[in-house]
Design a protein around this motif. Structure first.
Motif, mmCIF file in Angstrom:
data_model
loop_
_atom_site.group_PDB
_atom_site.id
_atom_site.type_symbol
_atom_site.label_atom_id
_atom_site.label_comp_id
_atom_site.label_asym_id
_atom_site.label_seq_id
_atom_site.Cartn_x
_atom_site.Cartn_y
_atom_site.Cartn_z
ATOM 1 N N SER A 25 35.092 -19.323 -25.009
ATOM 2 C CA SER A 25 36.432 -19.412 -24.398
ATOM 3 C C SER A 25 37.553 -18.917 -25.293
ATOM 4 O O SER A 25 38.678 -19.403 -25.212
ATOM 5 C CB SER A 25 36.719 -20.843 -23.933
ATOM 6 O OG SER A 25 35.769 -21.243 -22.978
ATOM 7 N N ASN A 26 37.282 -17.957 -26.156
ATOM 8 C CA ASN A 26 38.329 -17.342 -26.964
ATOM 9 C C ASN A 26 38.813 -16.104 -26.217
ATOM 10 O O ASN A 26 38.173 -15.049 -26.242
ATOM 11 C CB ASN A 26 37.782 -16.963 -28.348
ATOM 12 C CG ASN A 26 38.845 -16.425 -29.269
ATOM 13 O OD1 ASN A 26 39.692 -15.635 -28.857
ATOM 14 N ND2 ASN A 26 38.809 -16.835 -30.519
ATOM 15 N N GLY A 27 39.938 -16.244 -25.532
ATOM 16 C CA GLY A 27 40.479 -15.157 -24.730
ATOM 17 C C GLY A 27 40.864 -13.940 -25.536
ATOM 18 O O GLY A 27 40.765 -12.808 -25.067
ATOM 19 N N SER A 28 41.277 -14.150 -26.768
ATOM 20 C CA SER A 28 41.664 -13.026 -27.618
ATOM 21 C C SER A 28 40.462 -12.150 -27.955
ATOM 22 O O SER A 28 40.577 -10.935 -28.028
ATOM 23 C CB SER A 28 42.300 -13.528 -28.914
ATOM 24 O OG SER A 28 43.471 -14.242 -28.638
ATOM 25 N N ALA A 29 39.316 -12.769 -28.142
ATOM 26 C CA ALA A 29 38.108 -12.000 -28.439
ATOM 27 C C ALA A 29 37.701 -11.166 -27.233
ATOM 28 O O ALA A 29 37.349 -9.989 -27.375
ATOM 29 C CB ALA A 29 36.975 -12.939 -28.848
ATOM 30 N N ALA A 30 37.758 -11.747 -26.054
ATOM 31 C CA ALA A 30 37.418 -11.006 -24.840
ATOM 32 C C ALA A 30 38.390 -9.850 -24.631
ATOM 33 O O ALA A 30 37.986 -8.727 -24.298
ATOM 34 C CB ALA A 30 37.438 -11.943 -23.637
ATOM 35 N N GLU A 31 39.660 -10.105 -24.853
ATOM 36 C CA GLU A 31 40.679 -9.058 -24.703
ATOM 37 C C GLU A 31 40.441 -7.922 -25.696
ATOM 38 O O GLU A 31 40.565 -6.744 -25.353
ATOM 39 C CB GLU A 31 42.064 -9.668 -24.911
ATOM 40 C CG GLU A 31 43.197 -8.698 -24.673
ATOM 41 C CD GLU A 31 44.553 -9.365 -24.852
ATOM 42 O OE1 GLU A 31 45.486 -8.659 -25.252
ATOM 43 O OE2 GLU A 31 44.667 -10.579 -24.600
ATOM 44 N N LEU A 33 37.572 -6.973 -26.989
ATOM 45 C CA LEU A 33 36.419 -6.191 -26.546
ATOM 46 C C LEU A 33 36.785 -5.249 -25.406
ATOM 47 O O LEU A 33 36.357 -4.096 -25.380
ATOM 48 C CB LEU A 33 35.279 -7.108 -26.113
ATOM 49 C CG LEU A 33 34.418 -7.642 -27.235
ATOM 50 C CD1 LEU A 33 33.523 -8.752 -26.735
ATOM 51 C CD2 LEU A 33 33.597 -6.537 -27.862
ATOM 52 N N VAL A 34 37.577 -5.733 -24.471
ATOM 53 C CA VAL A 34 37.992 -4.880 -23.355
ATOM 54 C C VAL A 34 38.824 -3.709 -23.879
ATOM 55 O O VAL A 34 38.633 -2.563 -23.461
ATOM 56 C CB VAL A 34 38.765 -5.692 -22.291
ATOM 57 C CG1 VAL A 34 39.406 -4.793 -21.264
ATOM 58 C CG2 VAL A 34 37.826 -6.686 -21.618
ATOM 59 N N LYS A 35 39.701 -3.968 -24.821
ATOM 60 C CA LYS A 35 40.504 -2.884 -25.401
ATOM 61 C C LYS A 35 39.626 -1.885 -26.146
ATOM 62 O O LYS A 35 39.840 -0.683 -26.074
ATOM 63 C CB LYS A 35 41.565 -3.451 -26.345
ATOM 64 C CG LYS A 35 42.710 -4.113 -25.633
ATOM 65 C CD LYS A 35 43.712 -4.664 -26.620
ATOM 66 C CE LYS A 35 44.841 -5.376 -25.914
ATOM 67 N NZ LYS A 35 45.789 -5.986 -26.858
ATOM 68 N N ARG A 36 38.622 -2.388 -26.864
ATOM 69 C CA ARG A 36 37.731 -1.499 -27.611
ATOM 70 C C ARG A 36 36.977 -0.546 -26.691
ATOM 71 O O ARG A 36 36.669 0.580 -27.063
ATOM 72 C CB ARG A 36 36.682 -2.308 -28.381
ATOM 73 C CG ARG A 36 37.149 -2.853 -29.669
ATOM 74 C CD ARG A 36 35.992 -3.473 -30.422
ATOM 75 N NE ARG A 36 36.496 -4.194 -31.579
ATOM 76 C CZ ARG A 36 35.734 -4.754 -32.491
ATOM 77 N NH1 ARG A 36 34.422 -4.686 -32.374
ATOM 78 N NH2 ARG A 36 36.256 -5.392 -33.505
ATOM 79 N N TYR A 37 36.634 -1.014 -25.509
ATOM 80 C CA TYR A 37 35.760 -0.235 -24.637
ATOM 81 C C TYR A 37 36.449 0.346 -23.406
ATOM 82 O O TYR A 37 35.788 0.696 -22.433
ATOM 83 C CB TYR A 37 34.527 -1.055 -24.273
ATOM 84 C CG TYR A 37 33.663 -1.205 -25.486
ATOM 85 C CD1 TYR A 37 32.999 -0.117 -26.007
ATOM 86 C CD2 TYR A 37 33.585 -2.409 -26.168
ATOM 87 C CE1 TYR A 37 32.247 -0.220 -27.167
ATOM 88 C CE2 TYR A 37 32.835 -2.531 -27.317
ATOM 89 C CZ TYR A 37 32.170 -1.427 -27.808
ATOM 90 O OH TYR A 37 31.442 -1.533 -28.953
ATOM 91 N N VAL A 70 30.459 -9.096 -21.166
ATOM 92 C CA VAL A 70 30.860 -10.007 -22.248
ATOM 93 C C VAL A 70 30.331 -11.408 -21.960
ATOM 94 O O VAL A 70 29.788 -12.076 -22.837
ATOM 95 C CB VAL A 70 32.395 -10.026 -22.420
ATOM 96 C CG1 VAL A 70 32.831 -11.143 -23.351
ATOM 97 C CG2 VAL A 70 32.891 -8.685 -22.925
ATOM 98 N N ARG A 71 30.461 -11.849 -20.718
ATOM 99 C CA ARG A 71 30.034 -13.201 -20.356
ATOM 100 C C ARG A 71 28.528 -13.405 -20.471
ATOM 101 O O ARG A 71 28.064 -14.465 -20.863
ATOM 102 C CB ARG A 71 30.456 -13.508 -18.925
ATOM 103 C CG ARG A 71 31.500 -14.586 -18.845
ATOM 104 C CD ARG A 71 31.857 -14.825 -17.437
ATOM 105 N NE ARG A 71 32.384 -13.535 -17.004
ATOM 106 C CZ ARG A 71 33.266 -13.334 -16.080
ATOM 107 N NH1 ARG A 71 33.697 -14.303 -15.389
ATOM 108 N NH2 ARG A 71 33.718 -12.144 -15.791
ATOM 109 N N HIS A 72 27.761 -12.386 -20.111
ATOM 110 C CA HIS A 72 26.308 -12.552 -20.015
ATOM 111 C C HIS A 72 25.533 -11.963 -21.185
ATOM 112 O O HIS A 72 24.307 -12.076 -21.210
ATOM 113 C CB HIS A 72 25.800 -11.942 -18.708
ATOM 114 C CG HIS A 72 26.339 -12.638 -17.508
ATOM 115 N ND1 HIS A 72 25.940 -13.896 -17.129
ATOM 116 C CD2 HIS A 72 27.283 -12.259 -16.619
ATOM 117 C CE1 HIS A 72 26.606 -14.258 -16.052
ATOM 118 N NE2 HIS A 72 27.423 -13.283 -15.720
#
Length: 87
Positions: A25-31, A33-37, A70-72
């Motif tokens: 549940s770290n939203g910054s990490a998910a964000e 990853l989305v920016k990276r890809y 990212v989730r799975h």
């Protein structure tokens, strides 16, 4: 974003580490990853755009798929995140 989150996330962090943080549940990490890809999403969407599909819809679908990846993603499978996400 909380101060402790911003100090944790550095450009040197691996995709796998960011996935693990995002799954906790770290939203910054998910964000991050989305920016990276973003380029990966655009690259995968391009052939469909050239075939006449709506670019904005394609991008949205690509981002949703990336969020699902990212989730799975399972770090224990020893597959690089980029390979998992692109598949």
């Amino acid at each position: 974003m909380r101060n402790n989150e911003s100090t944790l996330l550095s450009p040197e962090m691996s995709d796998e580490t960011l996935c693990r943080l995002a799954q906790q549940s770290n939203g910054s990490a998910a964000e991050d990853l989305v920016k990276r890809y973003t380029r990966l999403v655009k690259t995968c969407a391009r052939p469909y755009f050239l075939a006449g599909a709506d670019a904005e819809d394609l991008m949205q679908e690509g981002y949703l798929a990336l969020c699902e990846a990212v989730r799975h993603y399972d770090i224990d499978q020893e597959v690089p995140f980029i390979s998992y996400a692109a598949f």
